[in-house]
Design a protein around this motif. Sequence first.
Motif, PDB file in Angstrom:
ATOM      1  N   HIS A   1      -8.429  88.467 -59.197  1.00 25.01           N
ATOM      2  CA  HIS A   1      -8.249  87.081 -58.778  1.00 25.01           C
ATOM      3  C   HIS A   1      -9.038  86.185 -59.731  1.00 25.01           C
ATOM      4  CE1 HIS A   1      -6.272  88.140 -55.019  1.00 25.01           C
ATOM      5  NE2 HIS A   1      -7.166  89.115 -54.895  1.00 25.01           N
ATOM      6  N   PRO A   2      -8.574  84.951 -59.934  1.00 25.05           N
ATOM      7  CA  PRO A   2      -9.251  84.041 -60.855  1.00 25.05           C
ATOM      8  C   PRO A   2     -10.742  83.853 -60.572  1.00 25.05           C
ATOM      9  CG  PRO A   2      -7.127  83.153 -60.265  1.00 25.05           C
ATOM     10  CD  PRO A   2      -7.342  84.373 -59.406  1.00 25.05           C
ATOM     11  N   SER A   3     -11.111  83.733 -59.325  1.00 23.96           N
ATOM     12  CA  SER A   3     -12.534  83.529 -59.019  1.00 23.96           C
ATOM     13  C   SER A   3     -13.375  84.712 -59.496  1.00 23.96           C
ATOM     14  CB  SER A   3     -12.739  83.306 -57.517  1.00 23.96           C
ATOM     15  OG  SER A   3     -12.245  84.413 -56.783  1.00 23.96           O
ATOM     16  N   ASP A   4     -12.852  85.923 -59.336  1.00 30.00           N
ATOM     17  CA  ASP A   4     -13.567  87.110 -59.797  1.00 30.00           C
ATOM     18  C   ASP A   4     -13.645  87.147 -61.322  1.00 30.00           C
ATOM     19  OD1 ASP A   4     -13.827  87.923 -57.140  1.00 30.00           O
ATOM     20  OD2 ASP A   4     -11.941  89.039 -57.202  1.00 30.00           O
ATOM     21  N   LEU A   5     -12.571  86.748 -61.978  1.00 27.11           N
ATOM     22  CA  LEU A   5     -12.561  86.720 -63.443  1.00 27.11           C
ATOM     23  C   LEU A   5     -13.538  85.677 -63.978  1.00 27.11           C
ATOM     24  CD1 LEU A   5      -8.715  87.037 -63.998  1.00 27.11           C
ATOM     25  CD2 LEU A   5     -10.442  88.723 -64.679  1.00 27.11           C
ATOM     26  N   ALA A   6     -13.571  84.505 -63.344  1.00 23.54           N
ATOM     27  CA  ALA A   6     -14.502  83.449 -63.773  1.00 23.54           C
ATOM     28  C   ALA A   6     -15.939  83.926 -63.633  1.00 23.54           C
ATOM     29  CB  ALA A   6     -14.277  82.177 -62.957  1.00 23.54           C
TER      30      ALA A   6
END
Length: 111
Positions: free
Chosen positions: A36-41
């Motif tokens: 998920h984007p939040s995890d990648l960020a």
Amino acid sequence: MLTLAPEIEVLARFGRALADPIRCQLLLALREAPAHPSDLADKLEISRTRLSNHLACLRDCGLVVAVPVGRRTRYELADPRLGHALDDLRTAVVAVATDRACMDAADKGCC
């Protein structure tokens, strides 16, 4: 509707995606597992806005896809073979870097 890109266009898109270190990190992270984007960020220690711009580039290049999961979106490599291609490229670069150097790098602005 998805269409297949010609070979040259595919290579150019791949090159454009790999031209930025953050996009390289994203591709390598997604090679390990969808995320998920939040995890990648958090993993890359960048803002979500910056991440969003890089994910959009990778989507436009056709290298990643967004998969809806409930109310969230998960990203993954568009084709599992891209993970193998990344591994092959990483190995090739390491092998070339130790064997020879570009003699004209300063003049040509390459390497």
